[in-house]
Design a protein around this motif. Structure first.
Motif, PDB file in Angstrom:
ATOM      1  N   ARG A 442       7.838  -2.785  -3.910  1.00 50.72           N
ATOM      2  CA  ARG A 442       8.279  -2.052  -2.716  1.00 50.72           C
ATOM      3  C   ARG A 442       9.687  -1.535  -2.951  1.00 50.72           C
ATOM      4  O   ARG A 442      10.546  -2.266  -3.429  1.00 50.72           O
ATOM      5  N   ILE A 444      12.899   0.281  -1.199  1.00 48.95           N
ATOM      6  CA  ILE A 444      13.492   0.417   0.134  1.00 48.95           C
ATOM      7  C   ILE A 444      14.724   1.305   0.048  1.00 48.95           C
ATOM      8  O   ILE A 444      15.523   1.167  -0.882  1.00 48.95           O
TER       9      ILE A 444
ATOM     10  N   ASN B 128       3.726   4.034  10.086  1.00 45.12           N
ATOM     11  CA  ASN B 128       5.039   4.346  10.678  1.00 45.12           C
ATOM     12  C   ASN B 128       4.991   4.361  12.194  1.00 45.12           C
ATOM     13  O   ASN B 128       5.423   5.308  12.831  1.00 45.12           O
ATOM     14  N   PRO B 133       9.791   0.044  10.633  1.00 44.30           N
ATOM     15  CA  PRO B 133      10.117   0.785   9.410  1.00 44.30           C
ATOM     16  C   PRO B 133       8.969   1.695   9.005  1.00 44.30           C
ATOM     17  O   PRO B 133       7.811   1.444   9.331  1.00 44.30           O
ATOM     18  N   ILE B 135       6.669   2.805   6.300  1.00 44.00           N
ATOM     19  CA  ILE B 135       6.217   2.283   5.012  1.00 44.00           C
ATOM     20  C   ILE B 135       5.013   3.081   4.541  1.00 44.00           C
ATOM     21  O   ILE B 135       4.073   3.307   5.299  1.00 44.00           O
ATOM     22  N   GLN B 490       9.715   2.377   1.474  1.00 45.56           N
ATOM     23  CA  GLN B 490      10.151   2.047   2.837  1.00 45.56           C
ATOM     24  C   GLN B 490      11.324   2.935   3.226  1.00 45.56           C
ATOM     25  O   GLN B 490      12.360   2.929   2.551  1.00 45.56           O
TER      26      GLN B 490
END
Lengths: 522, 522
Positions: A442, A444, B128, B133, B135, B490
């Motif tokens: 993931r 971010i 979303n 968040p 994602i 993210q």
């Protein structure tokens, strides 16, 4: 109220002589209740009953399984106060965290229930073009699943956590090896599951809960021929050992182990222009949250060496220096934290950003941050290790190219974070960000890695050693994919096909029908 | 025309001293050309160039990769006559089979191209919801893939076969360890791939082709830190050894090995009423097709003991007895066939259905069928083994319950087939069919297991030892899933997201947008 017994297919069992106790880490003393380690016979019974239950449970409809998961959530809520006080006593985690994790646990059970009622998760594919065989494929549950409770999430990654919820959703019976640090919390949660199974008419062998402090119970589960898959959250050494054990079985089975990660954070220059203090405060919070006992704890911050990075590092040190000591989960975890941390601190070439004036008492710990040049970091694998606790390393890179090089050589990670205020800058650093992407599950932007949303798009897993299988997530709805395998039906009569594959699409789900995603009938 | 050299990133290479030759099995003599076994340095060079190529290749668009796959198909067609004659000389398979496999090979390359142009295979998921968040997750290629050519499919499961086509489709460079039995065919096919890479502007390291008769080259590939996944089609012992080697690497990697299977066929009574002779003829053909050298060859037929089954078995024996001897792929394969077959024939308790009057000459073989009661079969694991060649066992079960019991105790299988003329009977035998389903990847009604359709719904894989990972197929479009892993973004800016995840859905693909499958923009 707590019996200390194993729960096998809805029945208490305590046939063994071996017992252990949990700890109250805040008070630094043992809790009085004794827990009975599962015997080999009890472990086998749990698995055999799970295997028998599978024949019935796999045929339950999505709606029935949804009702089961929702009943678990409701039963948990009926015992919430008992569970929360037990959780706090066994983990020393604060009440806010306990309530948050509780809500997350019931929330994800209900999220899987919603997924089951909707139904498209079975990935039905129908290929029947003119003149070819009619082939239809659907995901089917694999069989009994062994789940290992995690030390750091007594609820959301343990007895009724994401592994259990997703495996039950898939149609697989579950045998939990409870984490010995919070066995009482586990027992209360297991009771809720057994009650829910009874209430919703599920076969009792669908769930069992075994106590085990020694390694034997878990190993026996992983080696049992009727166990078809394993879910694990914990250390790299523990997860890798179980993974290899399972690979070397006569019939190998998958072990989905979510393990360690230092969760690199790349701090680009633009993030340090106006928001330096903001990010320092954010990261002081993220590094110390839960006394650093998160698998997504940011243990590594990387930036371009210079005045701005130094000034950010200083602000981070100052913000962290103001944090009070907080309690770790268990004396063993504190001991392991100090050991791993001190192993890093015994290496040459770093500078201290912030260090406790003196070690915190009992099971409490204070955060510790150091800084090192990229050369030093790259040459020394000890700096790369996860230190489970409130410990981070700031790595100063000479330039973009060196940053990219460091990222290319990192081990696999659950997350990678980039802090940047300018989109343009993300393009300038594209090779570094690409290198980061290759190492993580993931990615971010402008956030902190701690906090893992339960949603369909979540990926909580990553290249080894973040997890043993980077294809799968342990959080979010696609976690269910770990417990199923596809079966194709060729030229099968409509009436005998699983509902998901029947011509009329009775479940009204999305299906791939000769390449088009549709809810249409065949 | 054939050089016998390795092809590393588009360049011929023959640095080693070790050479080997292929065989002309029909003539039972060695072919003159010498092939140069890849050296460790050549193997490493191929992988390192693949790893470098990955940085570029993974960013190519689906359209570009589709053009590459189509160019491979076109280049193969341009060399079709050379390839076919080489194939026949090295395999002794008949021309019809060679042409069929050739068409299947180009066909599946083009099928993956269609999949790439359509684009939805990347499984984009966007979560979303308000206040959470943003994602977004998409499947990304894992890195360089090692592919092992299969002895029994010189085209469709070898150099440009399903593993290579699916890995190239996924965005992974491929290093093939060619099967030494058809190294010349491999060389011609590899040339077509290298030419296609050049023609479509792909980085040259995207494909390499190594010769190897010893085990070392393959083992070195599987152990190489830059190889991220392995595709294999072959024996249980070979596949399992590579799987365990990969599991025990410092960084474990997945090995998708499609291995052995006896492909049980359940003959229910109704199939023997009017169609006994039809099915006997069908199965005589399926058992002897390709001299039994198919992974889906029906090596096990099960029925309810009685006059009807005896009469079917007799008809089967008669039909098979009329088949002419046909050539096996290689002297080693014939030797292995006789060894495995004779191991079964040395067991007690069976009767002969049909046996060759005398052993066929050279590399030719004649089919052999035996029959045994279920008790005998269940007690003796030797009867369960795959005998790679035209050999089958008929198992006579006392009743429904015993049939179910036999099926429950079978090892994992690629396919399971049921012959039944009445739907009602399928319901009467539901427990047996359920037991069969638990042991297989594909369930066929009223057909033969040989013949594997290349389509989206195909499942060619199954519980161990049919394959090392029952979640994945090696045939059909979802074979691509083996070479990707999900990455979640993210809060990433739209402009920097992969196209599959951008708001406007520029690829016009199906995406899961907050639980709804749609092509709509966000």
């Amino acid at each position: 109220m707590i019996t200390g017994k194993n729960q096998i297919a809805g029945t208490f069992s305590a046939e063994g002589q071996q017992t252990f106790r949990t700890t109250d880490p805040a008070a630094d003393k043992e809790n009085p209740q004794e827990f009975f380690e599962a015997t080999p016979a009890e472990t086998d019974r749990a698995v055999n009953l799970a295997s028998e239950a599978f024949r019935i449970y796999k045929k339950t409809s999505g709606t029935d399984r949804a009702a089961f998961l929702e009943a678990i959530a409701a039963r948990l809520e009926a015992s919430e106060e008992d569970i929360i006080s037990c959780y706090i006593r066994e983990s020393a985690l604060p009440e806010g965290r306990a309530r948050g994790e509780f809500a997350r646990t019931t929330g994800q059970l209900r999220a899987f229930a919603v997924m089951l009622r909707e139904g498209s998760w079975v990935e039905a594919i129908i290929s029947n073009p003119e003149g070819k065989p009619d082939i239809r494929r659907v995901q089917c549950p694999v069989g009994p699943v062994a789940v290992f409770g995690a030390s750091n999430f007594p609820l959301a990654f343990s007895t009724a956590g994401g592994d259990t919820a997703s495996a039950l959703a898939a149609g697989c019976p579950v045998v939990v090896k409870a984490h010995p640090m919070h066995a009482a919390t586990g027992e209360l949660v297991a009771l809720a599951i057994a009650d829910a199974a009874r209430e919703t008419g599920m076969p009792e062998g669908v769930f069992s809960h075994l106590n085990g402090k020694s390694l034997e119970t878990g190993q026996r589960l992983v080696k049992h021929p009727k166990v078809k898959a394993v879910g694990f959250t914990g250390s790299i050494s523990g997860g890798t050992a179980l993974y290899r054990l399972a690979c070397n079985r006569e019939e190998p089975i998958p072990v989905y182990a979510e393990m360690g990660s230092v969760n690199p954070v790349v701090v680009l220059p633009s993030a340090l222009e106006d928001k330096k203090d903001f990010w320092a405060a954010q990261y002081a919070g993220s590094i110390t949250a839960g006394t650093g006992q998160f698998c997504t704890n940011p243990g590594l911050l990387l930036g371009i060496a210079g005045r701005e990075l130094d000034s950010f590092t200083e602000a981070l040190g100052k913000a962290i220096g103001q944090k009070a000591a907080s309690c770790m989960l268990h004396p063993d975890i504190k001991a392991q934290y100090l050991k791993k941390r001190d192993e890093v601190l015994s290496q040459p070439g770093y500078s201290v950003v912030t260090a406790p004036e003196r070690e915190a008492d009992g099971n409490f710990a204070l955060p510790h941050v150091i800084a090192a040049d990229a050369e030093v970091f790259m040459k020394n694998g000890v700096y790369h290790q996860e230190v489970f606790g409130p410990f981070s390393v700031v790595v100063k890179c000479r330039d973009k190219a060196q940053l990219t090089e460091v990222l290319q050589h990192l081990e696999g990670q659950l997350t990678g974070t980039v802090l940047a205020e300018k989109e343009q800058e993300l393009q300038e650093y594209a090779p570094a960000i690409d290198a980061l992407k290759e190492r993580v599950g993931r990615l971010i932007l402008n956030g902190v890695p701690t906090g893992v949303e339960v949603c369909a798009a979540m990926m909580h897993g990553g290249p080894f050693p973040a997890s043993t299988d980077s294809k799968f997530t342990s959080v979010g709805l696609t976690a269910v994919q770990r417990w199923v395998r596809p079966v194709a039906y060729q030229d099968w009569p409509d009436a005998l096909l699983p509902d998901a594959l029947r011509n009329s699409n009775p479940l009204n789900i999305f299906r791939n029908l000769n390449g088009v995603i549709t809810k249409n009938a065949v």
